[in-house]
Design a protein around this motif. Sequence first.
Motif, mmCIF file in Angstrom:
data_model
loop_
_atom_site.group_PDB
_atom_site.id
_atom_site.type_symbol
_atom_site.label_atom_id
_atom_site.label_comp_id
_atom_site.label_asym_id
_atom_site.label_seq_id
_atom_site.Cartn_x
_atom_site.Cartn_y
_atom_site.Cartn_z
ATOM 1 N N THR A 192 -40.833 -18.576 92.495
ATOM 2 C CA THR A 192 -40.313 -18.368 93.845
ATOM 3 C C THR A 192 -41.359 -18.626 94.926
ATOM 4 O O THR A 192 -41.010 -18.802 96.090
ATOM 5 N N ASP A 193 -42.619 -18.653 94.547
ATOM 6 C CA ASP A 193 -43.719 -18.933 95.483
ATOM 7 C C ASP A 193 -44.767 -19.773 94.749
ATOM 8 O O ASP A 193 -45.690 -19.237 94.133
ATOM 9 N N PRO A 194 -44.613 -21.109 94.799
ATOM 10 C CA PRO A 194 -45.521 -21.983 94.044
ATOM 11 C C PRO A 194 -46.994 -21.808 94.395
ATOM 12 O O PRO A 194 -47.850 -21.877 93.508
ATOM 13 N N ALA A 195 -47.312 -21.572 95.635
ATOM 14 C CA ALA A 195 -48.718 -21.418 96.026
ATOM 15 C C ALA A 195 -49.328 -20.191 95.348
ATOM 16 O O ALA A 195 -50.427 -20.264 94.787
ATOM 17 N N GLN A 196 -48.632 -19.083 95.377
ATOM 18 C CA GLN A 196 -49.149 -17.872 94.731
ATOM 19 C C GLN A 196 -49.145 -18.022 93.211
ATOM 20 O O GLN A 196 -50.056 -17.555 92.540
ATOM 21 N N TYR A 197 -48.141 -18.681 92.668
ATOM 22 C CA TYR A 197 -48.037 -18.858 91.216
ATOM 23 C C TYR A 197 -49.208 -19.666 90.666
ATOM 24 O O TYR A 197 -49.586 -19.508 89.507
ATOM 25 N N ALA A 218 -44.357 -13.807 92.755
ATOM 26 C CA ALA A 218 -44.312 -15.264 92.845
ATOM 27 C C ALA A 218 -43.333 -15.897 91.871
ATOM 28 O O ALA A 218 -43.112 -17.107 91.910
ATOM 29 N N ARG A 230 -49.458 -13.367 89.558
ATOM 30 C CA ARG A 230 -48.134 -13.964 89.774
ATOM 31 C C ARG A 230 -47.112 -12.963 90.309
ATOM 32 O O ARG A 230 -45.968 -13.321 90.591
#
Length: 94
Positions: free
Chosen positions: A12-17, A83, A80
């Motif tokens: 749901t949040d590629p940058a944080q993942y 994320a 994660r």
Amino acid sequence: MPAYWIAHVTVTDPAQYSGYQALAPLAFAKFGAKFLARGGASDSPEGAGFERHVLIEFPDLQAARACYASAEYQAARAARTGAAEVMITMVEGV
């Protein structure tokens, strides 16, 4: 007897993942994990749908459990948080 993690993931949040992706390989390497499937085309004819499906082989169920409980994996898991939606099952092979 080998054991497997079966993981279903929707990011749901590629940058944080990306923080998880940077840290998790440390745990997998430490416990002899081998990726058999990671992402790629898939179908989910029954049950909840997830974007990605991952199949990871471990030498045995003890190693699979130890990997999940390890400080290395728990740090990746914390990175994660928020994320991704994740479902992980551990299962012994036949």
